[in-house]
Design an enzyme around this catalytic site. Structure first.
Site, PDB file in Angstrom:
ATOM      1  CB  ALA A   1      -0.934   0.007   1.207  1.00  0.00           C
ATOM      2  CE1 TYR A   2       5.003   5.552   3.330  1.00  0.00           C
ATOM      3  CE2 TYR A   2       6.823   4.410   2.257  1.00  0.00           C
ATOM      4  CZ  TYR A   2       6.329   5.513   2.930  1.00  0.00           C
ATOM      5  OH  TYR A   2       7.156   6.581   3.187  1.00  0.00           O
ATOM      6  CB  THR A   3       5.440   0.128  -2.453  1.00  0.00           C
ATOM      7  OG1 THR A   3       6.372  -0.241  -1.442  1.00  0.00           O
ATOM      8  CG2 THR A   3       6.130   0.106  -3.796  1.00  0.00           C
TER       9      THR A   3
ATOM     10  CB  SER B   1       0.315   5.416  -1.649  1.00  0.00           C
ATOM     11  OG  SER B   1       1.289   5.167  -0.648  1.00  0.00           O
ATOM     12  CE  LYS B   2       4.886   8.399   1.053  1.00  0.00           C
ATOM     13  NZ  LYS B   2       4.755   9.861   1.277  1.00  0.00           N
TER      14      LYS B   2
END
Length: 322
Positions: free
Chosen positions: A155-157, A159-160
């Site tokens: 999710a973080y990857t 989104s970033k």
């Protein structure tokens, strides 16, 4: 690129989201010391005001959720009324959940995308007319994760990586309007978010097992300094540590390298994550990390409740019509 002239950032109005603590707060203090007027946007009112006070008399704090058009609009309008305009916007607000795709709490995954990607879009879109008017600068805070694509951070990857692409597209769109756009890539930084993630019974151990410098945590002060200097130079790219910049040149090959390097650890951590979920529940295991993550999750509940209520009302009306 544009230029700030001999005075650098002195007197410039800089809006920073996610400024209650961590990278946002440290960057704000650095910028304030350079003479900037900082407007801090965030979800933790008490922490936000403490940060503003530490930045001096020209700093202000504005309560707003970056996923809310209404709250962001009110904050930006207030900032413009107070300072007379906006020169720089730093889209920094971000959270990180813990978990693997097949077992993570869907709510935590989707809230991450809402904040880290849609929050960037809404922040920039809301402030952009004022930045264009002043021929200013936009800084989108991405991450080294956007280049490396590590497991357990989908999710973080995602989104970033989306934030990085958004910044690159924006740069091409506003260059002719006198606006410069930077994208920031940071590795693990000593913040509450990372400290909280490291306390996770599975993911903390997993993160620390990463090979080489990828497991190291870097001082927050270095990021604050890099952001302040990057804004003053209207930089295209800001990286901490410096080796992250080399990854930008080879990141097309990185996912396969990372997959192979982490293969055994990924299998072990995936199994342990399932066990942790069975023991503590999916919400506890996958919660957004750190105080900022807790505040973001709390802010999401009223919206979710309102959505559920609206859905229920629609269903009732549909039944009545039938």
């Amino acid at each position: 690129m544009g230029t700030w002239g001999p005075q650098g950032i002195s007197g410039k109005v800089v809006v920073i989201t996610g400024a209650a603590r961590g990278i946002g707060a440290e960057a704000a203090r650095r910028l304030a010391r350079g003479g900037a007027k900082v407007a801090l946007i965030g979800l933790e009112p008490e922490e936000l005001r403490k940060t503003a006070e530490s930045c001096g008399p020209d700093a202000t704090a504005w309560d707003a959720d970056v996923t809310s058009w209404e709250q962001l609009g009110a904050a930006i309008d207030g900032i413009v009324d107070h300072y007379g305009g906006i020169d720089v916007v730093v889209a920094n607000a971000g959270v990180a959940p813990t978990g693997f795709i097949r077992s993570i709490d869907p709510a935590a995954f989707e809230r991450t995308i809402e904040i880290n990607l849609l929050g960037v879009w809404r922040t920039v879109r809301t402030a952009l007319p004022h930045v264009i008017k002043n021929r200013g600068y936009v800084l989108v805070v991405s991450s080294a994760a956007a280049l490396i694509h590590p497991p357990a951070l989908a999710a973080y990857t995602a989104s970033k990586a989306g934030a990085e692409a958004f910044g690159d597209s924006l740069r091409a769109e506003v260059k002719h309007l006198g606006v410069d756009v930077g994208v920031a890539y940071f590795s693990w930084i000593k913040t509450d978010l990372v400290t909280s993630a490291d306390a996770h019974p599975v993911l903390g151990k997993f993160r620390k097992s990463a090979p080489g410098p990828a497991s190291r945590v870097y001082p927050l002060e270095k990021v604050g300094q890099a952001v302040a200097e990057g804004i003053a130079k209207r930089s295209r790219v800001i990286c901490v540590p410096s080796w992250v910049n080399h990854l930008r040149r080879i990141h097309g090959m990185l996912p396969a390298i990372v997959e192979k390097a982490n293969a055994r650890a990924t299998i072990r951590a995936d199994r342990e994550m399932i066990a942790d979920i069975e023991k503590r529940g999916v919400e506890a295991s996958s919660r957004l990390t750190g105080p900022g993550g807790a505040a973001a999750q709390a802010a999401a509940r009223p919206a979710a409740q309102a959505t559920d209520k609206g859905s229920a009302e629609v269903s009732i009306e549909a039944s009545a019509e039938e």
